[in-house]
Write an enzyme that holds these catalytic residues in place. Structure first.
Site, mmCIF file in Angstrom:
data_model
loop_
_atom_site.group_PDB
_atom_site.id
_atom_site.type_symbol
_atom_site.label_atom_id
_atom_site.label_comp_id
_atom_site.label_asym_id
_atom_site.label_seq_id
_atom_site.Cartn_x
_atom_site.Cartn_y
_atom_site.Cartn_z
ATOM 1 N N HIS A 1 0.804 -1.231 0.000
ATOM 2 C CA HIS A 1 0.000 0.000 0.000
ATOM 3 C C HIS A 1 0.835 1.278 0.000
ATOM 4 O O HIS A 1 0.408 2.300 -0.527
ATOM 5 C CB HIS A 1 -0.989 0.009 1.177
ATOM 6 C CG HIS A 1 -0.365 0.256 2.522
ATOM 7 N ND1 HIS A 1 0.303 -0.717 3.219
ATOM 8 C CD2 HIS A 1 -0.308 1.375 3.283
ATOM 9 C CE1 HIS A 1 0.741 -0.227 4.368
ATOM 10 N NE2 HIS A 1 0.389 1.043 4.435
ATOM 11 N N LYS B 1 5.632 5.706 -1.743
ATOM 12 C CA LYS B 1 6.574 6.485 -0.942
ATOM 13 C C LYS B 1 7.997 6.381 -1.458
ATOM 14 O O LYS B 1 8.886 7.097 -0.984
ATOM 15 C CB LYS B 1 6.512 6.046 0.525
ATOM 16 C CG LYS B 1 5.256 6.531 1.234
ATOM 17 C CD LYS B 1 5.273 6.173 2.711
ATOM 18 C CE LYS B 1 4.018 6.718 3.405
ATOM 19 N NZ LYS B 1 3.994 6.348 4.848
ATOM 20 N N HIS C 1 1.682 10.112 -2.225
ATOM 21 C CA HIS C 1 2.187 8.745 -2.380
ATOM 22 C C HIS C 1 1.150 7.750 -2.905
ATOM 23 O O HIS C 1 1.514 6.840 -3.659
ATOM 24 C CB HIS C 1 2.839 8.236 -1.085
ATOM 25 C CG HIS C 1 1.898 7.772 -0.021
ATOM 26 N ND1 HIS C 1 1.414 8.603 0.966
ATOM 27 C CD2 HIS C 1 1.356 6.554 0.230
ATOM 28 C CE1 HIS C 1 0.624 7.914 1.776
ATOM 29 N NE2 HIS C 1 0.576 6.672 1.355
ATOM 30 N N HIS D 1 -6.238 3.880 -0.398
ATOM 31 C CA HIS D 1 -6.298 3.501 1.018
ATOM 32 C C HIS D 1 -6.363 4.690 1.970
ATOM 33 O O HIS D 1 -6.564 4.501 3.175
ATOM 34 C CB HIS D 1 -5.120 2.587 1.385
ATOM 35 C CG HIS D 1 -3.770 3.246 1.329
ATOM 36 N ND1 HIS D 1 -3.066 3.401 0.153
ATOM 37 C CD2 HIS D 1 -2.988 3.782 2.312
ATOM 38 C CE1 HIS D 1 -1.921 4.006 0.414
ATOM 39 N NE2 HIS D 1 -1.843 4.252 1.706
ATOM 40 N N HIS D 2 -6.233 5.918 1.449
ATOM 41 C CA HIS D 2 -6.407 7.104 2.297
ATOM 42 C C HIS D 2 -7.712 7.852 1.988
ATOM 43 O O HIS D 2 -7.898 8.984 2.444
ATOM 44 C CB HIS D 2 -5.219 8.050 2.159
ATOM 45 C CG HIS D 2 -4.021 7.628 2.964
ATOM 46 N ND1 HIS D 2 -4.020 7.594 4.341
ATOM 47 C CD2 HIS D 2 -2.789 7.176 2.572
ATOM 48 C CE1 HIS D 2 -2.841 7.183 4.769
ATOM 49 N NE2 HIS D 2 -2.080 6.911 3.714
ATOM 50 N N ASP E 1 -4.124 0.051 8.342
ATOM 51 C CA ASP E 1 -3.015 1.000 8.307
ATOM 52 C C ASP E 1 -3.078 1.948 9.498
ATOM 53 O O ASP E 1 -2.080 2.186 10.187
ATOM 54 C CB ASP E 1 -3.071 1.772 6.992
ATOM 55 C CG ASP E 1 -1.885 2.702 6.770
ATOM 56 O OD1 ASP E 1 -0.796 2.407 7.289
ATOM 57 O OD2 ASP E 1 -2.057 3.712 6.060
#
Length: 302
Positions: free
Chosen positions: A79, A83, A108, A132-133, A161
């Site tokens: 995930h 980065k 990212h 995922h954010h 996370d």
């Protein structure tokens, strides 16, 4: 590594189907890259493994198929792949990020999606990596999606996370207790996190399944704390008693020992050189993780 990835991807794109060996090579190259991104931050040892394990536990709890569980676990491990494009001075910053730096960090997920865009196995994980954010209330990033628009794998990994981030040490904050982290998830349920997956995490805790992952970097391998400066020190999965490890931040040396069947790491009083303490991928853990992932994916259609 980028040249290796490019070569593998180009070769695979010439074939309509990928054999097991090609799958394994492609996924291993991604996992190694993700592992090195994590290794750049001395406070996040084992994060990718733990997020992957929490995500798989949630999927299994809800009786997802073996293939879908494998996809979600893989997404958890990869995930933070984006980065790789973030400067070390931001990733390693020991104080809270400025607004400008946080804007860079927020890039990212999109960076990871761009990296995966031409990958022949991208549809396995690209939604997990890119989304995922995102948040149910529409205040997430990069697209500001709302609950109905967020894919289930991204919603699961968001919870995993956040839980791991809260229960891990940071340079400017101590780790929260498991109970406190679960309470924060509950308080933000339906806003920052999907309610279904918050409830599943609480159910997993009631079954004492979270403790098998919490503060570990592999099955049965606990994290160790540097007594000199505080960050976690990871133990290679193949380590044996009397092996030496060192803090990734201050280079303090520690000796691994078994006490009553539990691993402990005791300071030796010595410090290793920076050149001796460069990150080395945990090849055994990565190979085992990928083998476990590839097995149920063999019959999947990409």
């Amino acid at each position: 590594m980028f040249n290796q990835l490019k070569r593998l991807w180009s070769q695979s794109l010439m074939n309509e189907a990928l054999d097991k060996t090609s799958q394994t090579e492609l996924l291993t190259s991604l996992a190694v890259m993700a592992w090195f991104v994590e290794a750049k931050d001395p406070y996040t040892g084992g994060h990718l493994w733990r997020v992957s394990q929490y995500a798989k536990l949630m999927a299994k709890h809800e009786r997802f198929t073996e293939v879908d569980t494998a996809r979600i676990g893989l997404g958890g491990f990869l995930h933070d792949l984006g980065k790789v494009s973030i400067a070390d001075n931001i990733l390693k910053k020991p104080t809270p990020l400025s607004e400008e730096e946080f804007t860079i960090i927020k890039s990212h997920p999109s960076n990871g999606a761009r990296l995966l865009a031409v990958h022949p196995l991208s549809n396995l994980v690209i939604k997990a990596v890119e989304l995922h954010h995102e948040r149910p209330d529409g205040k997430g990033y990069p697209h500001g999606l709302t609950s109905a628009e967020i894919p289930v794998e991204a919603a699961i990994i968001s919870v995993a996370d956040a839980f791991d981030a809260m229960t891990s040490a940071r340079p400017y904050s101590a780790p929260k207790s498991k109970a406190k982290a679960l309470a924060i998830l509950k308080d933000n349920s339906g806003q920052q996190f999907e309610e279904r997956w918050v409830n599943v995490m609480h159910s997993l805790d009631e079954k004492q399944l979270l403790d098998e992952v919490l503060m570990h970097s592999d099955d049965g391998i606990p994290l160790h704390e540097c007594q000199s400066c505080g960050p976690v020190v990871t133990q290679p999965s193949t380590a044996e008693a009397n092996d030496l490890i060192a803090c990734p931040l201050c280079n303090a040396e520690m000796r691994l020992m078994k006490e009553h069947s539990n691993w402990v790491a005791k300071p030796t009083g010595h410090y290793v050189s920076l050149s001796e303490n460069q990150p080395k991928e945990d090849t055994a853990m990565i190979k085992r993780f990928i083998a476990q992932t590839v097995a149920p994916l063999n019959n999947a259609t990409y």
